[in-house]
Scaffold this active site. Structure first.
Site, mmCIF file in Angstrom:
data_model
loop_
_atom_site.group_PDB
_atom_site.id
_atom_site.type_symbol
_atom_site.label_atom_id
_atom_site.label_comp_id
_atom_site.label_asym_id
_atom_site.label_seq_id
_atom_site.Cartn_x
_atom_site.Cartn_y
_atom_site.Cartn_z
ATOM 1 N N ASP A 213 5.411 -7.291 2.784
ATOM 2 C CA ASP A 213 4.581 -7.688 1.638
ATOM 3 C C ASP A 213 5.470 -8.111 0.476
ATOM 4 O OD1 ASP A 213 1.863 -7.898 1.294
ATOM 5 O OD2 ASP A 213 1.525 -5.735 1.078
ATOM 6 N N SER B 12 0.844 -1.198 0.000
ATOM 7 C CA SER B 12 0.000 0.000 0.000
ATOM 8 C C SER B 12 0.881 1.251 0.000
ATOM 9 C CB SER B 12 -0.928 0.012 1.221
ATOM 10 O OG SER B 12 -0.194 -0.252 2.398
ATOM 11 N N GLU C 249 -9.668 -9.184 3.262
ATOM 12 C CA GLU C 249 -9.886 -7.769 2.914
ATOM 13 C C GLU C 249 -11.199 -7.592 2.167
ATOM 14 O OE1 GLU C 249 -6.602 -5.640 1.180
ATOM 15 O OE2 GLU C 249 -7.865 -3.905 0.690
ATOM 16 N N LYS D 15 4.163 -11.647 3.378
ATOM 17 C CA LYS D 15 2.745 -11.809 3.020
ATOM 18 C C LYS D 15 2.623 -11.870 1.514
ATOM 19 C CE LYS D 15 -0.457 -8.337 3.331
ATOM 20 N NZ LYS D 15 -0.939 -8.264 1.934
HETATM 21 O O1 KIV Z 1 -0.446 -3.437 1.501
HETATM 22 C C1 KIV Z 1 -1.189 -3.361 2.497
HETATM 23 O O2 KIV Z 1 -1.198 -2.389 3.245
HETATM 24 C C2 KIV Z 1 -2.088 -4.491 2.760
HETATM 25 C C3 KIV Z 1 -3.126 -4.326 3.830
HETATM 26 C C4 KIV Z 1 -4.245 -3.507 3.324
HETATM 27 C C5 KIV Z 1 -3.579 -5.623 4.367
HETATM 28 O O3 KIV Z 1 -1.989 -5.496 2.120
#
Ligand code: KIV
Length: 296
Positions: free
Chosen positions: A96, A58, A195, A126
């Site tokens: 991420d 994000s 989500e 993730k």
């Molecule tokens: O990238 C991010 O911030 C996310 C969250 C919204 C879970 O994947």
């Protein structure tokens, strides 16, 4: 920053052990997760008693001003994870895996997850979606790296989903979502983000899984919640998803502070004597004497 009192009964000093998350689910204690992208923010999240920090892609939208998360690179996430791990001591830090860093093969996924852990200092990674991501998750877990899954609205593939829309709103789609979550759990994921899914689907998924679910726009019955730093702290004006609750209006506070600074610079009210360095009187006189003889 002062030490805060423990936020829950089983609070421990030092890094939160990963297995504690499943114990929290078992005890019915909610898991608190937030995104952060730099050291000062990570320090603040740690001081506030946050359990898990997500170095989310994000960042591509909320920090780097892009239209989507798709262009975010592995290098960017590695850098931000290094900053965050310098600031966060107790929270688990999950990095991420950006789009394009795990789709090609299990080997590619392992190599990049290793980089996030080894260079970035992440405690885990993730990745988004079910389908082929299940195999990637299994491979990364097999390499000894904790993996968090992410189903429902998966922003990296929002185009395929028809945009940034709630998912799992038909019986078939809801069943598919639950099946994906179960497959990710079976692949070894330690937790799954849900989500933008209906609360009923999130509740059923949370009950069906032994590992904790972390919701964002998924109602109150998930095992934890996550929000994006800039959304929840009010760095923006304009449209925010309905699941965002703003806990502060820092954007307004910053504009106000910068405006007062600009006014004071222009009027000469800043800096004052207290913001200014002095020098010994005799040194100043000697300097002024040198200057005036040079000027002659
Ligand atoms: O990238 C991010 O911030 C996310 C969250 C919204 C879970 O994947």
């Amino acid at each position: 920053m002062t030490d805060k009192p423990p936020r829950y009964a089983s609070w421990t000093a030092g890094k939160l052990p990963l297995p504690e998350l499943v114990e929290m689910k078992r005890r019915g204690e909610k898991i608190v997760m937030v995104t952060a992208y730099d050291a000062p923010s990570a320090r603040l999240a740690d001081a506030a008693g946050v359990d898990v920090i997500l170095v989310g892609d994000s960042s591509g939208m909320v920090v780097h001003g892009r239209e989507s998360t798709v262009p975010v690179t592995l290098d960017e996430i590695v850098f931000m994870t290094q900053w965050v791990t310098r600031g966060a001591k107790r929270p688990l830090v999950i990095a991420d895996m950006p789009f394009g860093s795990y789709e090609v093969s299990n080997e590619q996924a392992i190599e990049h997850a290793v980089r996030l852990v080894k260079s970035g200092g992440a405690d885990g990674v993730k990745l988004e979606r079910g389908g082929t991501s299940v195999d990637r998750a299994r491979a990364i877990v097999g390499a000894g790296i904790p993996v968090m899954g992410h189903v429902g609205l998966t922003p990296q593939t929002a185009t395929v989903l028809g945009g940034f829309k709630a998912q799992g709103r038909t019986a078939d789609r809801a069943q598919q979502l639950l099946d994906d979550a179960l497959a990710l759990q079976e692949a070894g994921c330690f937790s799954i983000v849900l989500e933008a899914v209906p609360a009923a689907v999130a509740r059923a998924t949370t009950q069906a899984l032994a590992v904790p679910t972390i919701g964002i726009g998924a109602g109150a019955d998930t095992d934890g919640q996550v929000l994006v730093w800039h959304d929840m702290l009010g760095f923006y004006e304009g449209h925010a998803p309905r699941f965002v609750k703003r806990y502060a209006e820092l954007g307004e506070a910053i504009v106000d502070a910068l405006g007062r600074y600009a006014d004071e610079v222009r009027s000469g009210a800043f800096p004052e004597a207290q913001h200014t360095y002095a020098m010994p009187e005799e040194e100043r006189e000697a300097f002024e004497a040198k200057e005036s003889s040079r000027a002659r």
